[in-house]
Design an enzyme around this catalytic site. Structure first.
Site, mmCIF file in Angstrom:
data_model
loop_
_atom_site.group_PDB
_atom_site.id
_atom_site.type_symbol
_atom_site.label_atom_id
_atom_site.label_comp_id
_atom_site.label_asym_id
_atom_site.label_seq_id
_atom_site.Cartn_x
_atom_site.Cartn_y
_atom_site.Cartn_z
ATOM 1 N N LYS A 30 0.950 -1.296 0.065
ATOM 2 C CA LYS A 30 0.036 -0.011 -0.024
ATOM 3 C C LYS A 30 0.959 1.174 -0.067
ATOM 4 C CE LYS A 30 -4.008 -2.243 2.287
ATOM 5 N NZ LYS A 30 -5.067 -2.018 3.385
ATOM 6 N N TYR A 56 -12.349 -1.756 -3.276
ATOM 7 C CA TYR A 56 -12.883 -2.108 -1.957
ATOM 8 C C TYR A 56 -14.622 -1.762 -1.863
ATOM 9 C CZ TYR A 56 -8.455 -2.203 0.702
ATOM 10 O OH TYR A 56 -7.002 -2.877 1.354
ATOM 11 N N PHE A 70 -15.173 4.203 7.386
ATOM 12 C CA PHE A 70 -13.882 4.651 6.603
ATOM 13 C C PHE A 70 -13.706 4.790 5.177
ATOM 14 C CE2 PHE A 70 -13.844 0.348 8.335
ATOM 15 C CZ PHE A 70 -13.393 -0.129 7.122
ATOM 16 N N ARG A 84 -2.177 -14.011 4.804
ATOM 17 C CA ARG A 84 -2.852 -13.423 6.075
ATOM 18 C C ARG A 84 -1.840 -13.481 7.418
ATOM 19 N NH1 ARG A 84 -6.963 -9.934 4.698
ATOM 20 N NH2 ARG A 84 -7.182 -9.894 6.923
ATOM 21 N N THR A 109 -5.172 -6.746 11.127
ATOM 22 C CA THR A 109 -5.586 -5.675 10.553
ATOM 23 C C THR A 109 -5.006 -4.231 11.152
ATOM 24 O OG1 THR A 109 -7.377 -6.377 9.685
ATOM 25 C CG2 THR A 109 -7.319 -4.057 9.402
ATOM 26 N N ARG A 158 2.704 -6.190 9.291
ATOM 27 C CA ARG A 158 1.928 -5.057 9.834
ATOM 28 C C ARG A 158 2.408 -4.788 11.253
ATOM 29 N NH1 ARG A 158 -4.008 -6.787 7.852
ATOM 30 N NH2 ARG A 158 -4.161 -5.240 6.007
ATOM 31 N N ASN A 167 -2.105 0.508 6.866
ATOM 32 C CA ASN A 167 -1.418 -0.826 7.192
ATOM 33 C C ASN A 167 -0.425 -1.699 6.350
ATOM 34 O OD1 ASN A 167 -3.479 -1.740 5.980
ATOM 35 N ND2 ASN A 167 -4.656 -2.680 7.590
ATOM 36 N N HIS A 216 -2.354 -5.347 1.529
ATOM 37 C CA HIS A 216 -3.692 -6.056 1.558
ATOM 38 C C HIS A 216 -3.483 -7.629 1.147
ATOM 39 C CE1 HIS A 216 -7.352 -7.288 0.020
ATOM 40 N NE2 HIS A 216 -6.834 -7.680 -1.011
ATOM 41 N N GLU A 273 -9.831 -10.547 -7.579
ATOM 42 C CA GLU A 273 -8.779 -9.430 -7.198
ATOM 43 C C GLU A 273 -7.790 -9.582 -8.333
ATOM 44 O OE1 GLU A 273 -9.899 -8.677 -2.627
ATOM 45 O OE2 GLU A 273 -7.994 -9.739 -3.204
#
Ligand code: DAT
Ligand code: MG
Length: 140
Positions: free
Chosen positions: A11, A51, A59, A87, A93, A104, A114, A117, A128
């Protein structure tokens, strides 16, 4: 568990701080192979589409703006149990809740910014990947 593919985004908070290589090192150390990767700069509309599942959340606007604020690196990762494994490598998160050694925990700025993704299920991974990559770009 069979070999799976998952979709990853490094990100804006991470690309901005020059952390692409450090994040890729953690991905590869976990045994995941980066079989496709490119740097793109999303428009707010593209971020909004990506998203869309969160569009009712408070948010959402901030999230779309953030994702379009700087370039990102989109990736396809392949390996045994890749979706759950990535993950795990990402961590929770909220970085304050992420386990030691996760991406993270080590790099994220906040719950919103964070660093990464990762897809949450086989169906979302397939969607995706198809949104960002053509089949010929996946080199396993
Ligand atoms: P994850 O990225 O761990 O799959 P998610 O799918 O629930 O988390 O949310 C997508 C992104 O939205 C998340 O990475 C950061 C942002 N986000 C989630 N919850 C948030 C919150 N309470 N405040 C600000 N941003 C949030
Ligand atoms: Mg998610």
């Amino acid at each position: 568990m069979a070999i799976q593919r998952t979709f990853s985004i490094i990100k804006p908070d991470a690309t901005k701080r020059n952390l692409t290589g450090a994040i890729n090192a953690k991905i590869e150390a976990a045994g995941l192979r980066i079989i496709a990767q490119k740097r793109i700069h999303m428009t707010p509309a593209q971020a909004g589409h990506f998203y869309a599942v969160h569009k009712e959340r408070p948010f959402y606007g901030e999230l779309c703006e953030f994702m379009a604020s700087e370039p990102v690196v989109v990736q396809v990762l392949e390996g045994e149990n890749a979706i759950a494994k990535y993950r795990e490598v990402m961590g929770a998160t909220d970085p304050a809740e992420a386990a030691a050694g996760t991406i993270r925990k080590d790099f994220a700025v906040s719950k919103g910014e964070n660093s990464v993704h990762g897809s949450d299920a086989p169906e979302t991974a397939a969607e995706e990947i198809a949104y960002f990559f053509a089949g010929l770009e996946l080199v396993g």
